[in-house]
Design an enzyme around this catalytic site. Structure first.
Site, PDB file in Angstrom:
ATOM      1  N   SER A   1      -0.898  -2.130  -4.944  1.00  0.00           N
ATOM      2  CA  SER A   1      -1.366  -1.497  -3.704  1.00  0.00           C
ATOM      3  C   SER A   1      -1.572   0.008  -3.917  1.00  0.00           C
ATOM      4  O   SER A   1      -2.397   0.397  -4.741  1.00  0.00           O
ATOM      5  CB  SER A   1      -0.387  -1.810  -2.568  1.00  0.00           C
ATOM      6  OG  SER A   1      -0.948  -1.489  -1.317  1.00  0.00           O
TER       7      SER A   1
ATOM      8  N   ASP B   1      -5.291 -11.538   1.510  1.00  0.00           N
ATOM      9  CA  ASP B   1      -4.707 -10.235   1.196  1.00  0.00           C
ATOM     10  C   ASP B   1      -5.263  -9.142   2.106  1.00  0.00           C
ATOM     11  O   ASP B   1      -6.437  -9.171   2.490  1.00  0.00           O
ATOM     12  CB  ASP B   1      -5.067  -9.930  -0.269  1.00  0.00           C
ATOM     13  CG  ASP B   1      -4.275  -8.822  -0.911  1.00  0.00           C
ATOM     14  OD1 ASP B   1      -3.711  -7.990  -0.198  1.00  0.00           O
ATOM     15  OD2 ASP B   1      -4.252  -8.789  -2.163  1.00  0.00           O
TER      16      ASP B   1
ATOM     17  N   HIS C   1      -0.656 -10.029   0.255  1.00  0.00           N
ATOM     18  CA  HIS C   1      -0.738  -8.754  -0.453  1.00  0.00           C
ATOM     19  C   HIS C   1       0.189  -8.668  -1.662  1.00  0.00           C
ATOM     20  O   HIS C   1       0.011  -7.802  -2.507  1.00  0.00           O
ATOM     21  CB  HIS C   1      -0.427  -7.626   0.524  1.00  0.00           C
ATOM     22  CG  HIS C   1      -0.870  -6.273   0.067  1.00  0.00           C
ATOM     23  ND1 HIS C   1      -2.077  -6.052  -0.570  1.00  0.00           N
ATOM     24  CD2 HIS C   1      -0.273  -5.052   0.154  1.00  0.00           C
ATOM     25  CE1 HIS C   1      -2.199  -4.759  -0.844  1.00  0.00           C
ATOM     26  NE2 HIS C   1      -1.121  -4.139  -0.426  1.00  0.00           N
TER      27      HIS C   1
END
EC number: 3.4.11.5
Length: 291
Positions: free
Chosen positions: A103, A242, A269
């Site tokens: 991320s 996601d 995610h």
């Protein structure tokens, strides 16, 4: 299994690091957590992988986890965290390494690779990361459309008024995160996930109140036009369900020369959680191919 913990001095602060396993001929991946404002905690679910003989290195970015938690808002910018990454490589003598950023961690990787031209990077894995916050926000608002009418209305009202404390908004945001990010940890969750990340200040200052109202210091983040500068092996990964939608992931892949992409089915995610065994297998194959 050997675990070494320590702190690196960083300006007037300190950065916590954690090394799992023994050094070997196989280069270690440096694991860069998300957020901004998360911590290394979820990477501890990878500890068993070090038993294959490949050391793992993880750390808490300043403002997160066990690292210093500065009150100065000026600390919480991408430049600080990139400088910290440079310092950590030097401090731990990571002359050659792999990198895995999840991320925000992948965003930090992209900024680092395009702005610093670092040497000794064997490979990079970018997991669920946008190159452009503008595209990220656009896609989050598209994902919101799949929520219930009541949740959509609560989120729209919060964005209109700037009041992110209303109970209806908070419940809607929780459902949004459960749908696209991960399940809020409870007493049955693995212990590392139940630990506090201590990154609320970093998150609010750098990102903002949520994933779709990006008004913090990284709100103008966009390295899309710089990605052509990356000339190390890159694997982009993301999930079908996601926050980092396939469109976001593809926008990264399309701009990095020779980049590959693995899409995890039935994953939100954190494929490390939703598709743990497949995630470890993909990582292992990728590292072995690029040692």
């Amino acid at each position: 299994m050997k675990i070494k913990e320590g702190y690196m001095p960083f300006h007037e602060y300190k950065t916590y690091y954690r090394i799992v396993g023994e050094p070997s001929a196989d280069k270690a991946p440096l694991l860069i957590h998300g957020g901004p404002g998360s911590s290394h905690n979820y990477f501890e679910l990878m500890d068993d992988y070090a038993e294959t003989g490949r050391q793992l290195i993880m750390y808490d970015q300043v403002g997160c986890g066990k690292s210093s938690l500065p009150e100065d808002p000026g600390v919480y910018v991408k430049e600080t965290w990139a400088e910290e990454l440079v310092a950590l490589r030097k401090f731990l003598h990571l002359d050659e390494l792999h990198m895995l950023g999840q991320s925000w961690g992948g965003m930090l990787e992209m900024y680092y690779l395009t702005s610093f031209d670092p040497q000794g990077i064997k490979s990079v894995m970018i997991d669920g990361s946008p190159a452009s916050i503008k595209l990220w926000v656009q896609e989050q608002h598209r994902l919101i459309k799949y929520l219930s009418y009541e949740d959509r209305a609560a989120i729209a009202e919060a964005e209109r008024t700037g009041d992110f404390t209303n109970v209806k908004y908070l419940a809607a945001n929780d459902r949004y995160m459960e749908k696209y990010c991960w399940d809020d940890p409870d007493e049955n969750s693995p212990e590392p996930l139940r630990r506090p990340t201590n990154g609320k200040r970093a998150s609010l200052i750098a990102e903002g109140p949520n994933e779709f109202t990006e008004n913090g210091t990284i709100s103008d983040f966009d390295v899309t036009d710089q990605l052509h500068k990356i000339h190390v092996p890159v694997l982009v990964t993301s999930g079908t369900d996601d926050l980092c939608t396939p469109l976001i992931a593809k926008s990264v892949v399309d701009h990095i020369p020779g980049a590959k992409w693995h899409l995890f089915a039935n994953s939100r995610h954190l494929a490390l959680l939703d598709q743990h065994d497949e995630f470890i297998h993909v990582l292992d194959q990728w590292l072995a191919a690029n040692d």
